[in-house]
Every structure is written in structure tokens, then in C-alpha cells.
Design a protein around this motif. Structure first.
Motif, PDB file in Angstrom:
ATOM      1  N   ALA A 280       1.013  -1.283  -0.085  1.00  0.00           N
ATOM      2  CA  ALA A 280       0.040   0.036  -0.112  1.00  0.00           C
ATOM      3  C   ALA A 280       0.901   1.248  -0.002  1.00  0.00           C
ATOM      4  CB  ALA A 280      -0.850   0.110   1.117  1.00  0.00           C
ATOM      5  N   GLY A 281       0.157   2.430  -0.750  1.00  0.00           N
ATOM      6  CA  GLY A 281       1.153   3.390  -0.657  1.00  0.00           C
ATOM      7  C   GLY A 281       2.098   3.596  -2.089  1.00  0.00           C
ATOM      8  N   SER A 282       2.940   4.583  -2.176  1.00  0.00           N
ATOM      9  CA  SER A 282       3.952   4.769  -3.100  1.00  0.00           C
ATOM     10  C   SER A 282       4.947   5.849  -2.819  1.00  0.00           C
ATOM     11  CB  SER A 282       3.311   5.200  -4.345  1.00  0.00           C
ATOM     12  OG  SER A 282       2.767   6.452  -4.458  1.00  0.00           O
ATOM     13  N   SER A 283       6.116   5.543  -3.290  1.00  0.00           N
ATOM     14  CA  SER A 283       7.265   6.658  -2.832  1.00  0.00           C
ATOM     15  C   SER A 283       8.561   6.400  -3.815  1.00  0.00           C
ATOM     16  CB  SER A 283       7.677   6.440  -1.384  1.00  0.00           C
ATOM     17  OG  SER A 283       8.744   7.419  -1.137  1.00  0.00           O
ATOM     18  N   PHE A 284       9.432   7.233  -3.920  1.00  0.00           N
ATOM     19  CA  PHE A 284      10.514   7.119  -4.600  1.00  0.00           C
ATOM     20  C   PHE A 284      11.737   6.487  -3.754  1.00  0.00           C
ATOM     21  CE2 PHE A 284       8.467   9.676  -7.607  1.00  0.00           C
ATOM     22  CZ  PHE A 284       8.627   9.056  -8.644  1.00  0.00           C
ATOM     23  N   VAL A 285      12.492   5.511  -4.017  1.00  0.00           N
ATOM     24  CA  VAL A 285      13.422   5.042  -3.118  1.00  0.00           C
ATOM     25  C   VAL A 285      14.913   5.057  -3.555  1.00  0.00           C
ATOM     26  CG1 VAL A 285      14.125   2.889  -1.754  1.00  0.00           C
ATOM     27  CG2 VAL A 285      11.698   3.449  -1.964  1.00  0.00           C
ATOM     28  N   ASP A 286      15.683   5.623  -2.829  1.00  0.00           N
ATOM     29  CA  ASP A 286      17.385   5.483  -3.188  1.00  0.00           C
ATOM     30  C   ASP A 286      17.808   4.384  -3.094  1.00  0.00           C
ATOM     31  OD1 ASP A 286      19.690   6.019  -3.381  1.00  0.00           O
ATOM     32  OD2 ASP A 286      20.033   7.736  -2.192  1.00  0.00           O
ATOM     33  N   GLU A 287      18.091   3.668  -4.219  1.00  0.00           N
ATOM     34  CA  GLU A 287      18.631   2.433  -4.013  1.00  0.00           C
ATOM     35  C   GLU A 287      19.989   2.207  -4.823  1.00  0.00           C
ATOM     36  OE1 GLU A 287      15.790  -0.277  -6.283  1.00  0.00           O
ATOM     37  OE2 GLU A 287      14.768  -0.548  -4.597  1.00  0.00           O
ATOM     38  N   SER A 288      20.723   3.245  -4.690  1.00  0.00           N
ATOM     39  CA  SER A 288      22.064   3.542  -5.195  1.00  0.00           C
ATOM     40  C   SER A 288      22.967   2.767  -4.564  1.00  0.00           C
ATOM     41  CB  SER A 288      22.733   4.986  -5.039  1.00  0.00           C
ATOM     42  OG  SER A 288      22.736   5.197  -3.495  1.00  0.00           O
ATOM     43  N   PRO A 296      16.555   7.963  -7.649  1.00  0.00           N
ATOM     44  CA  PRO A 296      15.704   7.100  -6.957  1.00  0.00           C
ATOM     45  C   PRO A 296      14.549   6.302  -7.735  1.00  0.00           C
ATOM     46  CG  PRO A 296      15.910   9.153  -5.884  1.00  0.00           C
ATOM     47  CD  PRO A 296      16.535   9.129  -7.257  1.00  0.00           C
ATOM     48  N   VAL A 297      14.025   5.167  -7.407  1.00  0.00           N
ATOM     49  CA  VAL A 297      13.347   4.530  -8.166  1.00  0.00           C
ATOM     50  C   VAL A 297      12.165   4.395  -7.357  1.00  0.00           C
ATOM     51  CG1 VAL A 297      12.888   1.998  -8.809  1.00  0.00           C
ATOM     52  CG2 VAL A 297      15.232   2.872  -8.658  1.00  0.00           C
ATOM     53  N   GLU A 298      10.711   4.746  -8.303  1.00  0.00           N
ATOM     54  CA  GLU A 298       9.530   4.713  -7.902  1.00  0.00           C
ATOM     55  C   GLU A 298       9.078   3.206  -7.511  1.00  0.00           C
ATOM     56  OE1 GLU A 298       5.009   6.101  -9.408  1.00  0.00           O
ATOM     57  OE2 GLU A 298       6.775   6.007 -10.954  1.00  0.00           O
ATOM     58  N   LYS A 299       8.464   3.271  -6.124  1.00  0.00           N
ATOM     59  CA  LYS A 299       7.794   2.359  -5.663  1.00  0.00           C
ATOM     60  C   LYS A 299       6.595   2.374  -5.432  1.00  0.00           C
ATOM     61  CE  LYS A 299      11.821   0.029  -5.353  1.00  0.00           C
ATOM     62  NZ  LYS A 299      12.252  -1.229  -6.076  1.00  0.00           N
ATOM     63  N   LYS A 300       5.838   1.227  -5.963  1.00  0.00           N
ATOM     64  CA  LYS A 300       4.399   1.118  -5.479  1.00  0.00           C
ATOM     65  C   LYS A 300       3.918  -0.269  -5.490  1.00  0.00           C
ATOM     66  CE  LYS A 300       3.742   2.151 -10.793  1.00  0.00           C
ATOM     67  NZ  LYS A 300       2.924   2.712 -11.677  1.00  0.00           N
ATOM     68  N   ALA A 301       2.513  -0.513  -5.630  1.00  0.00           N
ATOM     69  CA  ALA A 301       2.060  -2.008  -5.035  1.00  0.00           C
ATOM     70  C   ALA A 301       2.891  -2.999  -5.744  1.00  0.00           C
ATOM     71  CB  ALA A 301       0.599  -2.111  -5.120  1.00  0.00           C
ATOM     72  N   ASP A 302       3.034  -4.144  -5.237  1.00  0.00           N
ATOM     73  CA  ASP A 302       3.748  -5.448  -5.665  1.00  0.00           C
ATOM     74  C   ASP A 302       5.079  -5.296  -6.143  1.00  0.00           C
ATOM     75  OD1 ASP A 302       1.230  -6.617  -5.367  1.00  0.00           O
ATOM     76  OD2 ASP A 302       0.649  -5.885  -7.392  1.00  0.00           O
ATOM     77  N   GLN A 303       5.836  -4.092  -5.948  1.00  0.00           N
ATOM     78  CA  GLN A 303       7.327  -3.960  -6.198  1.00  0.00           C
ATOM     79  C   GLN A 303       7.990  -4.093  -5.033  1.00  0.00           C
ATOM     80  OE1 GLN A 303       7.314  -0.014  -8.240  1.00  0.00           O
ATOM     81  NE2 GLN A 303       7.346  -1.056  -9.953  1.00  0.00           N
ATOM     82  N   LYS A 304       9.249  -4.804  -5.378  1.00  0.00           N
ATOM     83  CA  LYS A 304      10.123  -5.130  -4.261  1.00  0.00           C
ATOM     84  C   LYS A 304      10.931  -3.838  -3.747  1.00  0.00           C
ATOM     85  CE  LYS A 304      10.867  -9.975  -5.634  1.00  0.00           C
ATOM     86  NZ  LYS A 304      12.092 -10.879  -5.935  1.00  0.00           N
ATOM     87  N   VAL A 305      11.277  -3.910  -2.365  1.00  0.00           N
ATOM     88  CA  VAL A 305      12.057  -3.103  -1.572  1.00  0.00           C
ATOM     89  C   VAL A 305      13.175  -3.955  -0.669  1.00  0.00           C
ATOM     90  CG1 VAL A 305      10.517  -1.147  -1.315  1.00  0.00           C
ATOM     91  CG2 VAL A 305      10.554  -2.901   0.302  1.00  0.00           C
ATOM     92  N   PHE A 306      14.349  -3.107  -0.550  1.00  0.00           N
ATOM     93  CA  PHE A 306      15.625  -3.766   0.016  1.00  0.00           C
ATOM     94  C   PHE A 306      16.031  -2.926   1.169  1.00  0.00           C
ATOM     95  CE2 PHE A 306      15.289  -4.533  -4.626  1.00  0.00           C
ATOM     96  CZ  PHE A 306      15.243  -5.690  -4.701  1.00  0.00           C
TER      97      PHE A 306
END
Length: 751
Positions: A280-288, A296-306
Motif C-alpha cells: 500500500a502507498g507509493s514513494s521514490f526510494v534511493d537504491e544507489s 531514486p526508483v519509484e515504488k508502488k504496490a507489488d514492487q520489491k524494496v530492499f
């Protein structure tokens, strides 16, 4: 991360159940020390195999826990003057603290040895005939030799108890005998006067040798003092606590308590604690830290975060999928540790030959004594004692010990003058052999920060339109908006206030000014709003996209007002540096987490034909390993956390000065200016430094090869010449001066 050493159950070589553990080792000061510790461990009953790595000061032991305990292993190592850290909650921290204490103690001993040696040299060389000169030198040198240099004698004794020798043995013998011989000559000078021989003393030689050797060890310890800081900083990327949601109630728990399947809340600016999938929700994440890419990469539902990546301005919830040692960050930490540990130990040439040189010199001294006792005639004992002491004095390892560290010191200084910071001798020793260079793209070949490369107005530019564009991007949360704001910052004279500002996730932003609706975003936003795009604008956008630039459209309710191209610009010096490396026969590769289209465009611009796109951190390390398996000596150049595994794996590692702290800690060289033109200079500096080291060692050995037989009295039957121990001491000092002088020539070298 659990700091305890990993335990692997297996069947030993004898068929008995065994475990394999890794332990930090204390008190190792040279590669010969590592050999001694390994030998003791291997010969301990119950141990099937063992190995010691001098570079990371660790030992691994495979043993049968029913036949030998960890305490037994520790006692075996302690018997020869070293120590293992066992049963510590955080052994790496204990090791780091012990090494810091050792470094501080060594620094104080070196300082005091230098202070006491200065007046000794002045008296011994200039005022040797002053009243009570010998007694004063005796008082000044005793604390240097047996106090500040006590460790050499202790280590030599512990080695001797087990039939082993190292450079400490020769230092202890030469300085100890020189001191005792000088003391005897000071207390009983008549013994020599009655035999027509002047009783010389060598207090200053003994003290200066101790001082120089302590200085060499201090420089080595300083170079190794930061080896664990990279791992600490990587561990610092891990979140300490995590906010979970259970039955619509939020609560904060330690990250170590997170279980797979729990729902976690991430707020703006927070680190993501574990790996998972957004629900739920969305944002941009710094995955450098993983991809190396600055955007930064956009993150929304069903996308992986680390784990370890950093959330930007949005907020979201995600479900934990990997926790603890299974996260990508934990794997990076583990692989960096393994890569650092897999490096070959630093094998200083002096240490490698010490096992042969030391016993040979002792043997020659004993043989000299015996031969003179048998054939020396009336003054056999006096001549036997003089010649054997002369052999030990002239064979003192001062010139040999200075050969490498003085060249390294000057080489490191020369590197600093050329904006190249060198952290250890191994990098300088290996650099000249590099025949493959692996370059990260973002931040290494390119600047590492998105910037506007083109702003193409489709109608006469007005200050008002520029102000509206600036206002829209200034309120946007999109990472690329900052590039546009930076580009316009100096040209916008008057700010405007927008009405009805709205962010459209994944498409762009809109806002109203004086009743007109303006928008900025991608092509999907224009199509959605029914805004037509003319053929020239379409063709320009397609051309920019082929050049791996991101295209942004600025429009009003009817038409496109401006076209903006954003890219990570290539550094001015990158192409020339790559061509220089290739002209020297060095293969150059580029690795990037970016897409193949962008990677291909950058590679073509800088003249590279071999590149890899969409690579993960572990892929970079594997690529370096593959090159090494082909027999290549590999230099890795990078700037990000995602490069740390490959940097640790490479034979020579270089970090860009404007990169991450972790990359700079793992790398053994740092290019302060982030200019790739420094890479060829660093490799050339290595070539020149190694050449000087070889010259120094050659002259040091030639000096011993000629000097030792003369000191033993080989010329006496022919010409009656017998080398005076005082002349032997002067020859030893002269050899040291020649080594230092040769090293100083590096200062004038052109890179």
C-alpha cells in the motif's frame, strides 16, 4: 549482523566429524608470523586443517571438538607469542580495540626511541672522545634496546622455543650482542688494551636499528588500522528498529525481531529495514547502494524494496519477505568480508626470505667463531669474538628492513601530490601488473548526478514561463525535478505562486497560474490530457532517447511549451583516460546497474566495446572473479556501496573521492579529484615504486653478500685485513643511507 564466527559442520580429512570456525588473531606483525600461527594450529592434535590470513588478521580452523577445545587452540597460539579471540560476543570489536591499543603503544615506543636515539648518534659520531661518553651512551641505549625494543627479544625467544626464526630473531641477536659487547668494552676496556686492540662501542647502532624497525612496524600498522571500518559502516546502514502493523495497531520493535510476513510502515526519510514487497502507498526510494544509479526508483504496490535503501518523501507499507542474514544488504556485508578474507596475505619480500636469511647469518657467525677458535693462534678467543660480532652487526637487517618501507613512504607521498591517496603497500606492489581495469559507470565514468543537458523552448522563451516551470518542479517530489530546479535557479528572477498543484504518480505534476493549467511530465501524461505533440518535437524527443537521455515535457492545456533532456553527464576526462589505458595494452570494461540502452550510449561515447548492463553488486564481484580466473590482475574502480564487493575482490581497488565512505574504506586507493586520468598515473607510480624497491633490495643483498665474508675474516689469510666492528657499523649505516637516498629519487619522477 551476528558478529559471532560462523560454524560449519563437516567430516574431516580423517573421516571424523569436525567443525570449521574463524577466529581473529592478535599480535601478528609480519607474513612470517602468519606462517608460524598456521603451522602451530595445523600441528595441534585434533586439528585436521587450518589457514591464517595476514591481510585480515584471521585464522580458520577445522577441528574435532571432541579431541580439541577452543581453549587448546588459543593456548597453542599463545605459546609462540600470539593470541586467538574465542567466545567473545563481538570478536571483531575486541580485535579492533586490541589493535588500536597496540598501535597507540607502538606509536609511543617509536617516539621515545627516536628521542633517545638522537643524542646517541650525536655522541657516537661527533663527541665519542668526551668524558664518560660510553657510560652516557650505555644509559641512553639500555631503555631503547631492552625496554622499548623488548618485544623483539620476547618474540625471538618464543619463536626459538619452537625451533623457528623470523626478522625479530635477527634484530634481537644483532642489537642484543652489539649492546652486550659494547657494555663489556665499557666496563672492561683493559681486556682489549692488553691485546693491542681499541675497544669500540656500538650503542648508537643498536638503538638506531631498534628505532628504524619500530618505525617500519608503526607505518605498517597505520596502513592496516582501518581494515574493519568498511564492514562497520555497511552494518550501520541497517535500521535498528522497525514499525510494524498488527490488527491496525502500529508498534515499534527491534529489527532483529522482525518475522517474515509482518507488515511494516516506512515513513519519509527512513531506511527500509528488511527486504519485502509494497502492499500500500507509493514513494521514490534511493537504491544507489544496490544499483549504483543516482536516480531514486519509484515504488508502488507489488514492487520489491530492499534493506538499507532509503525512502524519499512518500510513505508506504510493505510485507517482509527476507529478514536477518537473508536480506540483500546482509549478503553484501558477508560477501565483502569473504572477499577481503580471500586476498592473498601481504607477502613482503623481506619477510619471505627471513626464514632463510636469519639462520644462515647465525650459522655464519657461529662458523666464524669456531674457525677462529681453531686457527686464530695466540689471540684466538678475542679474534673469534670480534669477527662473529662483526658478522652480526654488518648483517643487521636495517638496510634490508628499510628497502621496502622507505620506497613505499615516498611512493605514497608522490601519490598524494597527484591526488591519489594510497592506503597500503600491497596496492603499490600490485598496480604495475594490472592488465584489466573494470569501471563502474555512474559516478565513475559519469558525474553521478542527473543534470539538464538541453532545454528546447518551442516558442520564444519568456521569464514568466521559466518561472512557472521552476515553480512546478520546485514543488515536485520527483527525483529528476531537482535537476530542472538547479538548471533554472540562476535564470528565474521572479517567483510565482501556483494554484491547485497536483502530483500524478508515475506521470508528472500539474498546477494553475492565472487560470491556465500547466503540466510537466512524461509522454503518457500528455496523451492522457489530449495534448498534441508536433512532428519536430516528437523527432527531437526520439533522438534524445536514443542518446540515453530522459525526456520531460512542459506544456499548457493546448500545446508543448518546452522539451527538457536530463542525463548523467560523462566526465570530461573519462574518454582520454580510457584511451590511455587501452594504449598501454590494458583491457577496460564497464559495469552498470543501468539499462542496456543507456549503458551502450555511454560506452560508445567513451570508446568502450566491452560493457555489462543491469548488473547487481554480486554480479560485479563475480565478473572480477572470472577475470582473475583467466589469470588477469584486475583493478576495480567504483564510487558506491554497490561496488564494495567488487572493490574488495579486486587485486587493486580504487574509489572516487566524491563517492560513498564505504567504497573509499574498502578500496585501497582513493582518487581525490574523481578524475579517471589519475588511474594511469597510479599504475605508473606503482611501476616506478616497485622498480625502486627491487633496486633497494638488490643493493641491500649485494652489501650483505660482500660484507659478511669480509666481516668473517676471509681476507685475513691473504692480506692480513680484519674488518673493525666500528667500520662494520659505519658500513651498515652507509647502506641504510644509500637505500633511503635511492627511494627519495621517486619524488622527482614524472607520472
Amino acid at each position: 549482523m551476528n558478529a559471532q564466527p560462523t560454524v560449519t559442520e563437516r567430516t574431516g580429512r580423517t573421516g571424523t566429524p569436525s567443525v570449521r570456525k574463524t577466529y581473529p588473531v592478535l599480535e601478528m606483525t609480519c607474513a612470517a608470523c602468519a606462517v608460524s600461527v598456521e603451522s602451530m594450529l595445523k600441528h595441534t592434535p585434533g586439528v585436521s586443517d587450518a589457514g591464517v590470513n595476514y591481510a585480515n588478521q584471521q585464522a580458520w580452523v577445522e577441528f574435532n571438538p571432541k579431541a580439541v577445545t577452543q581453549q587448546d587452540l588459543q593456548n597453542a597460539v599463545r605459546a609462540i607469542g600470539y593470541d586467538l579471540i574465542i567466545d567473545a560476543e563481538d570478536p571483531q570489536e575486541v580485535q579492533a580495540e586490541a589493535r588500536q591499543r597496540h598501535y597507540e603503544s607502538l606509536k609511543k615506543r617509536t617516539l621515545w626511541a627516536g628521542i633517545l636515539s638522537v643524542p646517541l648518534v650525536v655522541i657516537g659520531m661527533v663527541f665519542m672522545d668526551m668524558p664518560f661518553a660510553n657510560e652516557i651512551m650505555l644509559a641512553l641505549s639500555a631503555p631503547v634496546v631492552f625496554g622499548l625494543g623488548r618485544s623483539f627479544f620476547v618474540n625471538a625467544w618464543k619463536q626459538a622455543r619452537h625451533g623457528k626464526t623470523n626478522m625479530d630473531t635477527l634484530v634481537a641477536l644483532s642489537t642484543g650482542i652489539a649492546f652486550l659487547f659494547s657494555t663489556f668494552n665499557t666496563v672492561y676496556p683493559d681486556f682489549w688494551h692488553q691485546r693491542g686492540i681499541h675497544p669500540h662501542v656500538y650503542f648508537e647502532s643498536a638503538a638506531v636499528v631498534i628505532t628504524f624497525i619500530l618505525l617500519g612496524k608503526l607505518l605498517e600498522e597505520r596502513a592496516k588500522s582501518n581494515t574493519s571500518s568498511a564492514i562497520k559502516k555497511l552494518m550501520g546502514l541497517q535500521a535498528k528498529t522497525v514499525r510494524i502493523v498488527e490488527n491496525d495497531v502500529e508498534s515499534e520493535i527491534p529489527v532483529a525481531s522482525v518475522r517474515v510476513g509482518q507488515v511494516i510502515v516506512v515513513r519519509p526519510g527512513e531506511k527500509i529495514p528488511v527486504d519485502g514487497v509494497v502492499i500500500a502507498g507509493s514513494s521514490f526510494v534511493d537504491e544507489s547502494m544496490i544499483s549504483g544509479e543516482a536516480v531514486p526508483v519509484e515504488k508502488k504496490a507489488d514492487q520489491k524494496v530492499f534493506a538499507g535503501t532509503i525512502n524519499q518523501k512518500g510513505s508506504f507499507r510493505f510485507r517482509a519477505e527476507k529478514v536477518g542474514a537473508d536480506t540483500v544488504l546482509a549478503q553484501i556485508i558477508r560477501m565483502v568480508q569473504e572477499a577481503q578474507g580471500s586476498k592473498a596475505p601481504v607477502q613482503q619480500l623481506v619477510d619471505r626470505i627471513a626464514g632463510i636469511f636469519v639462520p644462515v647469518v647465525i650459522g655464519i657467525a657461529l662458523l666464524t667463531f669456531i674457525v677462529w677458535m681453531l686457527f686464530g693462534g695466540e689471540n684466538a678467543f678475542a679474534q673469534a669474538l670480534l669477527t662473529s660480532v662483526t658478522v652480526l652487526v654488518i648483517a643487521c637487517p636495517c638496510a634490508l628492513g628499510l628497502a621496502t618501507p622507505t620506497a613505499i613512504m615516498v611512493g605514497v607521498g608522490k601519490g598524494a601530490d597527484n591526488q591519489i591517496l594510497i592506503k597500503d603497500a600491497e596496492s603499490l606492489e600490485l598496480g604495475y601488473r594490472v592488465n584489466a581495469v573494470v569501471l563502474d559507470k555512474t559516478g565513475t565514468i559519469t558525474a553521478g548526478k542527473p543534470a539538464v543537458t538541453d532545454l528546447d523552448w518551442q516558442q520564444p522563451e519568456s521569464t514568466q514561463l521559466a518561472a512557472i516551470l521552476y515553480a512546478l518542479e520546485n514543488q515536485s517530489e520527483h527525483p529528476l525535478a531537482e535537476a530542472v530546479v538547479d538548471y533554472l535557479k540562476g535564470s528565474v528572477e521572479k517567483s510565482v505562486t501556483l494554484d491547485h498543484f497536483q502530483s500524478l504518480t508515475g506521470r508528472g505534476v500539474t498546477g494553475r497560474y492565472e487560470g491556465i493549467r500547466y503540466l510537466i511530465g512524461n509522454r503518457h501524461l500528455l496523451d492522457e490530457q489530449g495534448i498534441s505533440v508536433s512532428l519536430p518535437v516528437m523527432q527531437r524527443a526520439e533522438q534524445w532517447q536514443k542518446e540515453a537521455r530522459t525526456v520531460v515535457y512542459f506544456a499548457d492545456e493546448k500545446t508543448v511549451l518546452a522539451l527538457i533532456a536530463i542525463a548523467d553527464p560523462i566526465k570530461e576526462t573519462s574518454k582520454a583516460a580510457i584511451q590511455t589505458l587501452k594504449s598501454r595494452g590494458i583491457e577496460v570494461y564497464m559495469l552498470t546497474g543501468d539499462n542496456p540502452q543507456t549503458a551502450g550510449a555511454v560506452a560508445q561515447t567513451v570508446g568502450l566495446t566491452d560493457f555489462r548492463a543491469e548488473v547487481m553488486p554480486s554480479d560485479k564481484a563475480e565478473f572480477v572473479k572470472d577475470l582473475q580466473k583467466q589469470g588477469k590482475v584486475v583493478a576495480m574502480v567504483g564510487d558506491g556501496i554497490n561496488d564494495s564487493q567488487a572493490l574488495a575482490q579486486a587485486d587493486v581497488s580504487m574509489a572516487m573521492g566524491k563517492g560513498s565512505d564505504i567504497a573509499m574504506d574498502v578500496a585501497r586507493m582513493t582518487l581525490i579529484t574523481s578524475d579517471l586520468g589519475r588511474i594511469p598515473k597510479a599504475l605508473e607510480l606503482s611501476r616506478r615504486t616497485v622498480r625502486v624497491i627491487r633496486q633497494n633490495l638488490f643493493w641491500a643483498f649485494i652489501y650483505n653478500l660482500i660484507g659478511i665474508p669480509i666481516a668473517a675474516g676471509i681476507l685475513y689469510p691473504i692480506s692480513g685485513f680484519l674488518l673493525n666492528p666500528m667500520l662494520a657499523g659505519a658500513a651498515m649505516a652507509l647502506s641504510s643511507v644509500s637505500v633511503v637516498s635511492n627511494s627519495l629519487r621517486l619524488r622527482t619522477a614524472r607520472l
